[in-house]
Design a protein around this motif. Structure first.
Motif, PDB file in Angstrom:
ATOM      1  N   LEU A   1       4.330  54.894 -18.198  1.00  0.00           N
ATOM      2  CA  LEU A   1       3.628  55.588 -19.276  1.00  0.00           C
ATOM      3  C   LEU A   1       4.398  56.838 -19.715  1.00  0.00           C
ATOM      4  CD1 LEU A   1      -0.022  55.309 -17.905  1.00  0.00           C
ATOM      5  CD2 LEU A   1       0.955  54.035 -19.816  1.00  0.00           C
TER       6      LEU A   1
ATOM      7  N   MET B   1      -6.189  53.894 -17.264  1.00  0.00           N
ATOM      8  CA  MET B   1      -5.828  52.505 -17.506  1.00  0.00           C
ATOM      9  C   MET B   1      -7.027  51.596 -17.295  1.00  0.00           C
ATOM     10  SD  MET B   1      -2.096  52.140 -15.668  1.00  0.00           S
ATOM     11  CE  MET B   1      -2.141  50.351 -15.909  1.00  0.00           C
TER      12      MET B   1
ATOM     13  N   LEU C   1      -5.345  54.146 -10.696  1.00  0.00           N
ATOM     14  CA  LEU C   1      -5.051  53.655 -12.046  1.00  0.00           C
ATOM     15  C   LEU C   1      -6.074  54.175 -13.049  1.00  0.00           C
ATOM     16  CD1 LEU C   1      -3.978  49.939 -11.365  1.00  0.00           C
ATOM     17  CD2 LEU C   1      -2.547  51.974 -11.601  1.00  0.00           C
TER      18      LEU C   1
ATOM     19  N   GLY D   1      -2.420  55.916 -21.368  1.00  0.00           N
ATOM     20  CA  GLY D   1      -2.769  54.964 -20.331  1.00  0.00           C
ATOM     21  C   GLY D   1      -3.781  53.933 -20.777  1.00  0.00           C
ATOM     22  N   HIS D   2      -4.631  54.267 -21.769  1.00  0.00           N
ATOM     23  CA  HIS D   2      -5.660  53.336 -22.227  1.00  0.00           C
ATOM     24  C   HIS D   2      -5.066  52.103 -22.906  1.00  0.00           C
ATOM     25  CE1 HIS D   2      -4.730  55.695 -25.811  1.00  0.00           C
ATOM     26  NE2 HIS D   2      -5.227  54.705 -26.524  1.00  0.00           N
TER      27      HIS D   2
ATOM     28  N   PHE E   1       3.233  52.720 -12.648  1.00  0.00           N
ATOM     29  CA  PHE E   1       2.591  52.804 -13.957  1.00  0.00           C
ATOM     30  C   PHE E   1       2.678  54.211 -14.533  1.00  0.00           C
ATOM     31  CE2 PHE E   1       0.222  48.815 -12.873  1.00  0.00           C
ATOM     32  CZ  PHE E   1       0.633  48.100 -13.984  1.00  0.00           C
TER      33      PHE E   1
ATOM     34  N   LEU F   1      -2.424  50.345 -21.673  1.00  0.00           N
ATOM     35  CA  LEU F   1      -1.767  49.486 -20.679  1.00  0.00           C
ATOM     36  C   LEU F   1      -2.816  49.028 -19.668  1.00  0.00           C
ATOM     37  CD1 LEU F   1       1.216  48.647 -20.548  1.00  0.00           C
ATOM     38  CD2 LEU F   1       1.560  50.354 -18.775  1.00  0.00           C
ATOM     39  N   THR F   2      -3.141  47.752 -19.682  1.00  0.00           N
ATOM     40  CA  THR F   2      -4.175  47.190 -18.809  1.00  0.00           C
ATOM     41  C   THR F   2      -3.523  46.500 -17.617  1.00  0.00           C
ATOM     42  OG1 THR F   2      -5.695  46.844 -20.658  1.00  0.00           O
ATOM     43  CG2 THR F   2      -6.102  45.572 -18.653  1.00  0.00           C
TER      44      THR F   2
END
Length: 584
Positions: free
Chosen positions: A438, A476, A471, A445-446, A434, A448-449
């Motif tokens: 990113l 995230m 994470l 990052g906020h 991840f 992409l869940t």
């Protein structure tokens, strides 16, 4: 000294007439035929034939010792003499000038083999036609061949037949054994479930010791005429004659379970052997044994998932073959960009705003056609392809957000949810994956869940907690998918850095008709509120469901009522069309 080239040497043309040699260059007429035969290194003899009777004319000592000497094994000598006479008479009648054949006889130390040749001698007046016979001892060569063949057909560790040797043993039993009417044969496949753990924790020597012990125990459970083989690293198979069909096979399975029931001592540890067992029965003795073996192996794969003894059913082999085709084609699709992501909108139930999308893998193959995600993801998890598949999905989802931002001219107020497989979490460095996704895309990052299931957390809670913390370090959000179908409890939810609970569609889709389902949904909403978690409801198919969940205070929903999963470009257009927000 001057050197002279070979090319410059004078060459004289030789005469076509051979030069006469001296008197000592000619063979001595005084050497008799027996003397010539005695000089040959192999068994040799000259014989004639009149009135179907073979008469020995001359023979060297080696011939006499091998073919004529009477010994303690007179029966073996008589059998060889009869075989020799039949081959020689066949040659004489054929009219051919020469022939060769092999003879076998039982010696004191085992079988002996001779490569024989026979040829006609020039005819002479006053005597019948004669024949020159020679025989070379090939016992040593045949013994080496036999030993090499044994090595090729057997497992060096357990001394059992290997996969090739197993096939030959089955063919031999079917061809040379007496089979009663309506008898059939069966193959029982056995897979040692925890063998890899023994190898990893105790080393390969302990693994070999385990295999040897298991082979001995399995052999003790066999009946007379059954064949046990090691057909793979930790796979065994039994060929059994079944006079009473399935009941005989199940009786053998019970004996196998009893043989493996007591723990095996390895070093200072006692290891309990767990195994998956699958059976396949022939319809009749004309069935292809290789086909029955494949069916048993297909059954044992199902047994590994079910935890029970499985009997092959029609269609299982086709399913296994399709799974193999899917694995092969999926590997190519991942390498060649043959998969796509579809995006299903996530709707804020109070305002109708699109808050994000869930990225879902889709695959339309040239040969296989449309392959459902539930099918190819299961194959990916089984084959290990879930790691490259999961990485591709994370990178592609992040890049899609980046492309949407570029098309809109500024960052969109939406994010994308990416699913994580429990197997990917166990095998891959998900946090690093991840972080790279990113960084390569340039998004925060906020947006992409990460969605993970309850089973992924339960499988290894400590590892899952470390991953979730990593994470969160990337800012995230974390969503627990399919909530309510697993075994999560209040304590685990409170201790994990989870932001969103996703209520499984099995509760949502029928909650208006099923009072118990509605109670479960209300309970999850209440639990989430007490833990300061947001809730997403999956499977909203009607407006009535959307309104009911809105009234319950559910934060977010997704389902066919709003939109089906759509390609990247359509998803962007869908968001832009609803940008001014709509009521549900």
């Amino acid at each position: 000294m001057e050197s002279t080239s070979v090319r410059n040497l004078p060459v004289k043309q030789a005469s076509g007439t051979p030069l006469p040699g001296g008197d000592d260059a000619h063979p001595v007429p005084g050497i008799s035929v027996p003397d010539w035969l005695s000089a040959l290194p192999q068994l040799a003899a000259i014989f004639s034939c009149e009135n179907n009777e073979i008469t020995l004319v001359h023979g060297n000592a080696r011939f006499a010792a091998a073919f004529q000497a009477q010994s303690e094994r007179a029966d073996a000598a008589a059998k060889m003499a009869a075989a020799w006479r039949d081959r020689v008479m066949g040659f004489i009648r054929s009219g051919r000038d020469s022939d060769s054949f092999e003879l076998r006889r039982d010696g004191k130390l085992g079988p002996e083999y001779f490569m024989c040749t026979i040829g006609r001698l020039p005819a002479a007046q006053g005597r019948p036609e004669q024949y020159l016979f020679t025989a070379t001892d090939r016992t040593g060569e045949r013994t080496i061949e036999k030993n090499l063949r044994r090595e090729l057909l057997s497992d060096g560790l357990t001394a059992l037949p290997n996969r090739t040797g197993f096939g030959e043993e089955i063919d031999d039993r079917l061809a040379n054994s007496a089979w009663p009417d309506k008898a059939q044969f069966g193959i029982i496949a056995i897979d040692l479930s925890r063998f890899s753990r023994v190898n990893e924790s105790l080393g390969p020597m302990a693994g070999d010791e385990l295999l040897i012990t298991v082979a001995k125990r399995l052999k003790s459970s066999l009946r007379q005429g059954d064949v046990l083989a090691r057909i793979g690293g930790n796979d065994f198979a039994i060929f059994a004659r079944l006079n009473n069909g399935l009941s005989d096979a199940l009786h053998i399975v019970q004996r196998i379970k009893e043989a493996l029931s007591s723990p095996i001592r390895l070093s200072d540890l006692q290891i309990r052997v767990d195994c998956a067992i699958g059976c396949a029965l022939s319809l009749n003795l004309d069935d292809d044994p290789d086909d029955v073996v494949r069916k048993a192996q297909a059954a044992v794969k199902i047994a590994k998932r079910s935890g029970k003894v499985e009997i092959y059913r029609n269609g299982v082999l086709k399913e296994a073959q399709r799974r193999f085709s899917i694995e092969s084609r999926l590997r190519d699709a991942l390498a060649q960009g043959g998969l796509t992501l579809a995006y299903q909108p996530l709707i804020h139930l109070q305002t109708g705003e699109i808050t994000g999308f869930e990225a879902l893998a889709r695959w339309n193959d040239e040969e296989l056609g449309h392959v459902p995600p539930v099918e190819f993801i299961a194959v990916a998890e089984e084959s290990g392809l879930i790691t490259p598949l999961g990485r591709w999905a994370a990178y592609e989802a992040a890049q899609a957000l980046s492309r949407w931002d570029a098309k809109f001219g500024q960052p969109l107020p939406v994010g994308v949810n990416v699913n994580l497989s429990p197997i990917q979490m166990a095998r891959d460095d998900v946090a690093s994956m991840f972080e790279e996704a990113l960084r390569y895309s340039g998004i925060g990052g906020h947006r992409l869940t990460a969605e993970l299931t309850e089973s992924a957390i339960i499988a290894d809670p400590d590892k899952a907690r470390k991953l979730l913390v990593a994470l969160k370090g990337l800012q995230m959000p974390i969503a627990m998918d399919d909530f309510g179908t697993g075994f999560s409890n209040l304590a685990s939810l409170h201790s994990l850095p989870i932001d969103i609970l996703k209520i499984d569609r099995s509760f949502v889709s029928t909650m208006l008709e099923d009072h118990d389902k509605a109670v479960i949904v209300r309970t999850i909403l209440s639990l989430a509120e007490s833990l300061n978690l947001r809730v997403t409801a999956e499977g909203i198919e009607t407006q009535a469901l959307a309104l009911a969940l809105q009234q319950m205070g559910c934060w977010q929903g997704q389902g066919y009522h709003f939109a089906k999963p759509m390609p990247e470009a359509e998803a962007f257009d869908y968001w832009r069309a609803r940008w001014n927000f709509e009521t549900i």
